[in-house]
Design an enzyme around this catalytic site. Structure first.
Site, PDB file in Angstrom:
ATOM      1  N   ARG A 153       0.842  -1.189   0.000  1.00 24.54           N
ATOM      2  CA  ARG A 153       0.000   0.000   0.000  1.00 24.54           C
ATOM      3  C   ARG A 153       0.878   1.241   0.000  1.00 24.54           C
ATOM      4  NH1 ARG A 153      -4.058  -1.106   4.967  1.00 24.54           N
ATOM      5  NH2 ARG A 153      -3.704   1.128   5.181  1.00 24.54           N
ATOM      6  N   ARG A 164       0.611   8.210  10.147  1.00 23.58           N
ATOM      7  CA  ARG A 164      -0.562   7.406  10.519  1.00 23.58           C
ATOM      8  C   ARG A 164      -0.543   7.102  12.011  1.00 23.58           C
ATOM      9  NH1 ARG A 164      -0.296   2.478   6.877  1.00 23.58           N
ATOM     10  NH2 ARG A 164      -2.344   1.970   7.705  1.00 23.58           N
TER      11      ARG A 164
HETATM   12  P1  AMP Z   1      -6.776   1.166   7.209  1.00 27.87           P
HETATM   13  O1  AMP Z   1      -6.807   0.195   6.087  1.00 27.87           O
HETATM   14  O2  AMP Z   1      -7.858   0.903   8.226  1.00 27.87           O
HETATM   15  O3  AMP Z   1      -5.420   1.323   7.828  1.00 27.87           O
HETATM   16  O4  AMP Z   1      -7.148   2.597   6.574  1.00 27.87           O
HETATM   17  C1  AMP Z   1      -6.318   3.202   5.591  1.00 27.87           C
HETATM   18  C2  AMP Z   1      -6.592   4.679   5.512  1.00 27.87           C
HETATM   19  O5  AMP Z   1      -7.969   4.909   5.161  1.00 27.87           O
HETATM   20  C3  AMP Z   1      -6.391   5.454   6.808  1.00 27.87           C
HETATM   21  O6  AMP Z   1      -5.054   5.794   7.026  1.00 27.87           O
HETATM   22  C4  AMP Z   1      -7.284   6.672   6.558  1.00 27.87           C
HETATM   23  O7  AMP Z   1      -6.683   7.589   5.691  1.00 27.87           O
HETATM   24  C5  AMP Z   1      -8.463   6.066   5.811  1.00 27.87           C
HETATM   25  N1  AMP Z   1      -9.540   5.622   6.754  1.00 27.87           N
HETATM   26  C6  AMP Z   1      -9.968   4.363   6.990  1.00 27.87           C
HETATM   27  N2  AMP Z   1     -10.940   4.353   7.911  1.00 27.87           N
HETATM   28  C7  AMP Z   1     -11.131   5.634   8.280  1.00 27.87           C
HETATM   29  C8  AMP Z   1     -11.976   6.286   9.224  1.00 27.87           C
HETATM   30  N3  AMP Z   1     -12.827   5.593   9.996  1.00 27.87           N
HETATM   31  N4  AMP Z   1     -11.875   7.634   9.325  1.00 27.87           N
HETATM   32  C9  AMP Z   1     -11.052   8.356   8.559  1.00 27.87           C
HETATM   33  N5  AMP Z   1     -10.192   7.810   7.680  1.00 27.87           N
HETATM   34  C10 AMP Z   1     -10.235   6.458   7.526  1.00 27.87           C
END
Ligand code: AMP
Length: 206
Positions: A153, A164
């Site tokens: 990613r 993050r």
């Molecule tokens: P993840 O796969 O859960 O690590 O999400 C990847 C990215 O998606 C995060 O770093 C955020 O930029 C965005 N994202 C996912 N879920 C959320 C959320 N609930 N609120 C805001 N951004 C989100």
């Protein structure tokens, strides 16, 4: 049972959510996966979300809350679900309280140094959401589940990971107190091996 998986990026939320969902026969609702798919399909939501995700920040609350509201209305959510990666801010948690009754919040706890190692070696399948660590792939480049080519990613690259983590500590970690205050939080050590963590989560949900 309606469950939230809370924890920093790389804590294993996605991997464990996938296993627990299979065991309980409920859907895994990963907002990250939904956003990545939206970006791939170049939908209006995907176009809005991309710059925030690329920078390692959070997508605005109103965008993500609308996506989750829609998703929770689907038939397959009637018998419960795991929210993986949502809520990530207090306003998101407050919005969720208006549309759903959450039974349990599982917090996966892992130290930052271990997270950085895990995330920078992570490879994912965009088709089925499976994740792997490069050290265990032995040069393999495709997904065991569906054969799709694995990728790193963009937001797993070193320069974005620190952002993050920073946004986790400042915006998402307050949810630990939020759900503790409501008597719903169970903290699980996410540093051990996958089977031990799985067993601990199943026990917490029993
Ligand atoms: P993840 O796969 O859960 O690590 O999400 C990847 C990215 O998606 C995060 O770093 C955020 O930029 C965005 N994202 C996912 N879920 C959320 C959320 N609930 N609120 C805001 N951004 C989100």
């Amino acid at each position: 049972m309606n469950i939230i998986f809370l924890g920093p990026p790389g804590a294993g939320k996605g991997t464990q959510a996938q296993r627990i969902c299979a065991a309980l026969n409920i859907p895994q609702i990963s907002t990250g996966d939904m956003l990545r798919r939206a970006i791939q399909e170049q939908t209006p939501t995907g176009l809005k979300a991309k710059s925030f995700m690329d920078a390692g920040g959070l997508v605005p609350d109103d965008v993500i809350i609308d996506i989750v509201k829609d998703r929770l209305q689907a038939d397959d959510c009637k018998n419960g679900y795991i929210l993986d990666g949502f809520p990530r801010t207090v306003p998101q948690a407050e919005a969720l309280e208006k549309i759903a009754e959450i039974d349990r919040v599982i917090e996966l706890d892992v130290a930052d140094e271990a997270l950085i190692k895990r995330i920078s070696g992570r490879r994912v399948c965009l088709k089925c959401g499976a994740t792997y660590h490069v050290s265990l792939l032995n040069g393999k480049t495709t997904c065991d589940n569906c054969g799709e080519t694995l990728i790193q990613r963009d937001d797993d690259k070193a320069e974005t990971v620190l952002n993050r983590l920073k946004s986790y500590h400042s915006k998402t970690e307050p949810l630990v107190n939020f759900y503790q205050g409501r008597g719903k939080l169970v903290k699980i050590d996410g540093a051990g091996d996958m089977d031990t963590i799985f067993d601990a989560i199943m026990k917490a949900l029993a």
